[in-house]
Design a protein around this motif. Structure first.
Motif, short mmCIF file in Angstrom:
data_model
loop_
_atom_site.label_atom_id
_atom_site.label_comp_id
_atom_site.label_asym_id
_atom_site.label_seq_id
_atom_site.Cartn_x
_atom_site.Cartn_y
_atom_site.Cartn_z
N ASP A 404 105.32 25.37 23.21
CA ASP A 404 104.71 24.36 22.34
C ASP A 404 105.75 23.52 21.60
OD1 ASP A 404 105.69 26.01 20.40
OD2 ASP A 404 103.75 26.46 19.45
N GLY A 405 107.02 23.67 21.98
CA GLY A 405 108.07 22.83 21.41
C GLY A 405 108.77 23.42 20.22
N THR A 406 108.47 24.67 19.87
CA THR A 406 109.09 25.30 18.70
C THR A 406 110.38 26.01 19.10
OG1 THR A 406 106.92 25.63 17.70
CG2 THR A 406 108.73 26.93 16.81
N ILE A 407 111.41 25.86 18.24
CA ILE A 407 112.65 26.58 18.48
C ILE A 407 112.43 28.05 18.14
CG2 ILE A 407 115.08 26.80 17.82
CD1 ILE A 407 114.99 23.86 16.99
N VAL A 408 112.64 28.93 19.11
CA VAL A 408 112.45 30.35 18.85
C VAL A 408 113.77 31.08 18.71
CG1 VAL A 408 110.18 30.44 19.92
CG2 VAL A 408 112.21 30.83 21.33
N LEU A 409 114.83 30.61 19.38
CA LEU A 409 116.15 31.20 19.25
C LEU A 409 117.17 30.11 19.09
CD1 LEU A 409 115.98 33.97 22.03
CD2 LEU A 409 115.65 34.25 19.58
N ASN A 410 118.22 30.38 18.30
CA ASN A 410 119.19 29.35 17.99
C ASN A 410 120.58 29.99 18.00
OD1 ASN A 410 120.25 26.91 17.28
ND2 ASN A 410 118.86 26.59 15.54
N GLU A 411 121.59 29.12 18.02
CA GLU A 411 122.97 29.59 18.00
C GLU A 411 123.19 30.51 16.78
OE1 GLU A 411 126.86 29.74 19.54
OE2 GLU A 411 125.26 28.51 20.36
N GLY A 412 123.77 31.68 17.01
CA GLY A 412 124.02 32.61 15.93
C GLY A 412 122.94 33.66 15.75
N HIS A 413 121.80 33.51 16.43
CA HIS A 413 120.73 34.51 16.32
C HIS A 413 121.17 35.79 17.02
CE1 HIS A 413 116.76 36.36 16.67
NE2 HIS A 413 116.36 35.52 15.70
N TYR A 414 120.73 36.92 16.46
CA TYR A 414 121.20 38.20 17.02
C TYR A 414 120.70 38.42 18.44
CZ TYR A 414 116.65 40.47 16.34
OH TYR A 414 115.33 40.83 16.41
N ARG A 415 119.64 37.72 18.85
CA ARG A 415 119.13 37.85 20.22
C ARG A 415 119.97 37.04 21.23
NH1 ARG A 415 113.93 39.80 21.23
NH2 ARG A 415 112.72 40.43 19.40
N LEU A 416 120.82 36.14 20.72
CA LEU A 416 121.72 35.37 21.58
C LEU A 416 123.12 35.94 21.42
CD1 LEU A 416 120.57 31.65 21.17
CD2 LEU A 416 120.68 32.94 23.30
N ILE A 417 123.61 36.63 22.45
CA ILE A 417 124.91 37.30 22.39
C ILE A 417 125.89 36.54 23.27
CG2 ILE A 417 126.14 39.46 22.76
CD1 ILE A 417 123.38 40.86 22.54
N LYS A 418 126.94 36.02 22.67
CA LYS A 418 127.92 35.25 23.43
C LYS A 418 128.78 36.18 24.27
CE LYS A 418 131.20 31.46 22.81
NZ LYS A 418 130.45 30.59 23.73
N LYS A 419 129.01 35.77 25.50
CA LYS A 419 129.91 36.53 26.37
C LYS A 419 130.99 35.58 26.89
CE LYS A 419 127.10 35.80 30.50
NZ LYS A 419 126.50 36.43 31.68
N GLU A 420 131.84 36.11 27.76
CA GLU A 420 133.02 35.33 28.18
C GLU A 420 132.63 34.05 28.91
OE1 GLU A 420 137.05 35.88 30.92
OE2 GLU A 420 135.77 37.60 30.50
#
Length: 456
Positions: A404-420
């Motif tokens: 529906d156009g809503t942001i659910v996850l964003n940079e820095g959220h614990y559900r987004l884990i940066k890898k190499e």
């Protein structure tokens, strides 16, 4: 204990004892002090007496010579209303413990008579006494103790005679009924050093009246409010402005420091009763000034309010069917195009709408999305890997948008884990559906669809 005021002038007090819808009982207390009091003591033994703290009725011997003493006292009677009933008047006289005549003595029955000639304290003497009228004379019984007070002497008829004959009424004369020695009554005058002992005259009467009817209007100039009492009654006014502040003016003005809703009450009191009227008023913030700014980043738009007024609620209409009440929101547009964005700013009384056009430009990457972004597994029941594709690109930011156009996850959220070489994204617990992975890179903005199958 008697209460008194340390005031050296005639004291006039009006107070309500009881009331009904048509009758009020009024009490007037006259208790003059040394400056305003008018009383004098004369004695046949003395050619002249200076101001004394006593009013005395006596028949005694002075250095072996018989002398007779009499006293005079006058009050400035108040003007009465045209229509009164149940009139009463009472004289209060108190023993003087400081007099040279020590204590009441003998068969000292006294009388009070109406003085019918003008007199002055300096001009009166034994040989220059004003005449009196003995009609309705009041008798004071002989004292039981040597220091007896004489409160509440009923002088109603004498005072009524004074009102009926104002041109020939000049107060009371106090004298012994039997002026043969030895007998005396020693009372304090208005010149006494103790105000408790000053003579007083109490007048009571009923007067017809109408109970007040309280009502008011008001004019609101944002936070400054002018109140106007509708009542024509000239009673006492008491305003409660609903915030702990008060006024006794008839039609006051008041400046509220905070906008809001206030319960304002007006009470009006007169001799016949009290009435109270309350009304709710709304105090507004001053005029709302300002606008908003926006910037776009791909399909995202970021908005900042520049409203200058405090205590303002904001509502945003993004022009694509979505709204929010966040102060400075971000919004994802699913399609490029022109949108009319409106910010509605409102306070207790005012509402202002600021609108502006917003353009979302089509994303035109030079390469395919799949060449830059790889998703695995897709569909997924939980974690998905977001990796670089065959064309190297630097991932700058990432967002996950639901259907529906809503942001659910964003940079820095614990559900987004940066890898190499990208990110792990954990969708566990989210609803099933199609989500858009939106990645900003150094070569453009790229999106991929992720299908989420929620486990039961």
């Amino acid at each position: 204990m008697r209460k008194y005021f340390h005031l050296h002038f005639a004291l006039l007090i009006l107070s309500v004892f009881t009331f009904s819808p048509s009758i009020a009982q009024v009490e007037v207390i006259l208790k003059p002090g040394p400056l305003e009091g008018k009383d004098a003591y004369v004695n046949s033994y003395y050619e002249r007496l200076d101001s004394t703290q006593s009013i005395i009725a006596a028949a005694w011997t002075y250095d072996g010579t018989e002398g007779i003493g009499r006293s005079f006292i006058q009050f400035n009677l108040p003007q009465l209303p045209d229509s009164i009933s149940d009139f009463q008047a009472f004289l209060n006289l108190y023993y003087d413990p400081t007099s040279h005549h020590v204590g009441h003595g003998g068969d000292n029955v006294c009388k009070l008579e109406r003085i019918i000639e003008h007199w002055t304290e300096k001009g009166v003497s034994w040989h220059v006494q004003p005449a009196v009228n003995s009609d309705n004379a009041v008798f004071l019984p002989a004292s039981i103790t040597s220091n007896q007070d004489y409160p509440n002497i009923d002088v109603t008829q004498l005072v009524l005679d004074m009102y009926a004959h104002p041109d020939s009424s000049f107060g009371f004369r106090l004298s012994l009924v039997d002026e043969t020695i030895y007998r005396s009554m020693i009372l304090a005058s208005s010149d006494h050093s103790n105000p408790d002992l000053w003579p007083s005259l109490v007048i009571r009467y009923n007067t017809p009246c109408d109970a007040p009817i309280a009502s008011f209007k008001y004019i609101n100039y944002n936070n400054a409010v002018h109140f106007i009492a509708d009542s024509v009654d000239n009673g006492e006014y008491w305003w409660s402005f609903g915030n702990g502040y008060f006024s006794d003016l008839k039609s006051p003005s008041f400046i509220y420091t905070q906008p809001g809703t206030y319960n304002v009450c007006l009470s009006i009191s007169n001799n016949c009763g009290t009435d109270t009227y309350c009304d709710t008023i709304v105090v507004c913030e001053e005029t709302i000034y300002g606008t908003f700014t926006s910037r776009t980043e791909g399909n995202f738009a970021y908005f900042v309010s520049n409203v200058l007024s405090d205590k303002v609620d904001l509502l945003w209409d993004f022009g694509d069917g979505f709204i929010t009440d966040i102060d400075n929101p971000a919004h994802y547009y699913g399609q490029p195009g022109k949108y009319l964005v409106c910010m509605i700013a409102k306070n207790y009384c005012n509402q202002v709408i600021f609108s502006d056009s917003l353009y979302i430009l089509p994303i035109q990457p030079q390469v395919k999305n799949s060449d830059v972004i790889q998703l695995y597994p897709n569909p997924t029941e939980g974690v998905i890997s977001i990796s670089h594709g065959g064309i190297p690109a630097e991932f700058k930011s990432i967002r996950v948008i639901n259907f529906d156009g809503t942001i659910v996850l964003n940079e820095g959220h614990y559900r987004l884990i940066k890898k190499e070489n990208g990110y792990f994204c954990d969708f566990t617990g989210l609803e099933s559906g199609i989500y858009t992975i939106h990645v900003v890179t150094d070569i453009g903005v790229f999106t991929q669809k992720a299908v989420i199958i929620a486990t039961k």
